[in-house]
Scaffold this motif. Sequence first.
Motif, PDB file in Angstrom:
ATOM      1  N   ASP A  71       0.867  -1.515   0.443  1.00 44.06           N
ATOM      2  CA  ASP A  71      -0.160   0.085  -0.311  1.00 44.06           C
ATOM      3  C   ASP A  71       0.957   1.063   0.231  1.00 44.06           C
ATOM      4  O   ASP A  71       1.814   1.156   0.389  1.00 44.06           O
ATOM      5  N   SER A  73       0.301   3.730   1.808  1.00 41.79           N
ATOM      6  CA  SER A  73      -0.315   5.048   3.159  1.00 41.79           C
ATOM      7  C   SER A  73       0.468   4.243   4.275  1.00 41.79           C
ATOM      8  O   SER A  73       0.024   3.211   4.350  1.00 41.79           O
ATOM      9  N   ASP A  74       1.236   5.136   4.366  1.00 41.16           N
ATOM     10  CA  ASP A  74       1.938   4.625   6.072  1.00 41.16           C
ATOM     11  C   ASP A  74       1.179   4.273   6.994  1.00 41.16           C
ATOM     12  O   ASP A  74       1.602   2.988   7.665  1.00 41.16           O
ATOM     13  N   GLU A  75       0.547   5.423   7.129  1.00 44.28           N
ATOM     14  CA  GLU A  75      -0.465   5.211   8.259  1.00 44.28           C
ATOM     15  C   GLU A  75      -0.823   4.298   7.952  1.00 44.28           C
ATOM     16  O   GLU A  75      -1.320   2.665   9.431  1.00 44.28           O
ATOM     17  N   LEU A  77      -0.038   1.276   6.819  1.00 43.31           N
ATOM     18  CA  LEU A  77       0.511   0.241   7.249  1.00 43.31           C
ATOM     19  C   LEU A  77       1.216  -0.510   8.073  1.00 43.31           C
ATOM     20  O   LEU A  77       1.630  -1.502   8.770  1.00 43.31           O
ATOM     21  N   SER A  78       0.781   1.393   9.566  1.00 44.50           N
ATOM     22  CA  SER A  78       2.024   0.893  10.393  1.00 44.50           C
ATOM     23  C   SER A  78       0.553   0.073  11.251  1.00 44.50           C
ATOM     24  O   SER A  78       1.000  -0.398  11.324  1.00 44.50           O
ATOM     25  N   ARG A  81       1.121  -3.818  10.198  1.00 43.72           N
ATOM     26  CA  ARG A  81       2.394  -3.685  11.096  1.00 43.72           C
ATOM     27  C   ARG A  81       1.563  -4.535  12.570  1.00 43.72           C
ATOM     28  O   ARG A  81       2.278  -4.986  13.007  1.00 43.72           O
ATOM     29  N   THR A  95       5.488  -0.982   0.600  1.00 44.58           N
ATOM     30  CA  THR A  95       5.503  -0.141   0.117  1.00 44.58           C
ATOM     31  C   THR A  95       5.671   0.292  -0.439  1.00 44.58           C
ATOM     32  O   THR A  95       5.463  -1.297  -1.616  1.00 44.58           O
ATOM     33  N   ASN A  97       3.366   1.857  -4.425  1.00 47.90           N
ATOM     34  CA  ASN A  97       2.589   2.774  -4.830  1.00 47.90           C
ATOM     35  C   ASN A  97       2.324   2.188  -6.288  1.00 47.90           C
ATOM     36  O   ASN A  97       2.828   2.574  -8.057  1.00 47.90           O
TER      37      ASN A  97
END
Length: 266
Positions: A71, A73-75, A77-78, A81, A95, A97
Amino acid sequence: MKIDYKETTSDLLKRIDIHNKFGGRDIDKWMLDIIKLKKGDKILDVGCGAGKQCFSYFNYLEGDASITGGDISDELLSQARSENKKINDAITFMTLNFNRPFDLPDNTFDFESCCFAIYYAEDIPFTIREMHRVLKPGGRLFSTGPMPTNKQLFYDVIREATGKPIPPMPGSSRYESQILASMRDIFSSVEVNVFENPLTFESAEPFIEYTRASLSEDRRLWTSFFNDKNEFEEIMKKIQAVAEKRIKAEGKLVMTKVVGGFLATK
Ligand SMILES: C[S@@+](CC[C@H](N)C(=O)[O-])C[C@H]1O[C@@H](n2cnc3c(N)ncnc32)[C@H](O)[C@@H]1O
């Protein structure tokens, strides 16, 4: 087509929660029955968000699979995780894109999914070609998205509350037409499945929560509606009044999610 859209964790999880609480049917079960995953499969989920589909595959296959979720989006993905810790990081979250070449080799995966995400791609055929490239010959892609009749009530209430026409949505306006056609061009075969899930609301509150979780970030997609910040709350008040009026008249609101599940084979 450049789409200015960013999903937030809280909005996505709120909508998933409302589907679970007020919907009569389980979309994960519907999907798992169609895709018939096999133990040992190598799986990629594109636009995995907080990992909903990845965790569903993991549970269904009792952990016997190699699962990757990607994905932008870091938010999200976290969030994925932190959930992944509970299963000893059994799933790989990366990550990815989907507007760029995927950092993944050709002919790698047995199965791929892209759920409620493909219509945010800038160049749909490019993204579908990338998904095709990383699948093994004979590998399958399952994509989900809104059909044209999806959640009519939601749009009817907004139309009545605002007196304005609904702008074309990137998903429901193109999913069954352009996006399906693009999958048919690139894959050797595509099977169409449809999932209908009526969400029944006996009070306006959860419907309004759903509307907020759909419109807050999506506001940028509704450019003809929201010209300044104050307008959002004003429109929400009008939407609430229409929802309450309809509940008084009909005893409930029924919003039916109509989802297309396209199963494509390389
Ligand atoms: C509606 S959410 C669906 C998430 C997940 N598949 C689910 O069903 O819960 C759409 C997802 O597409 C992702 N997305 C949007 N643009 C993307 C891009 N350029 N590359 C990869 N993912 C993207 C968003 O970050 C978000 O996680």
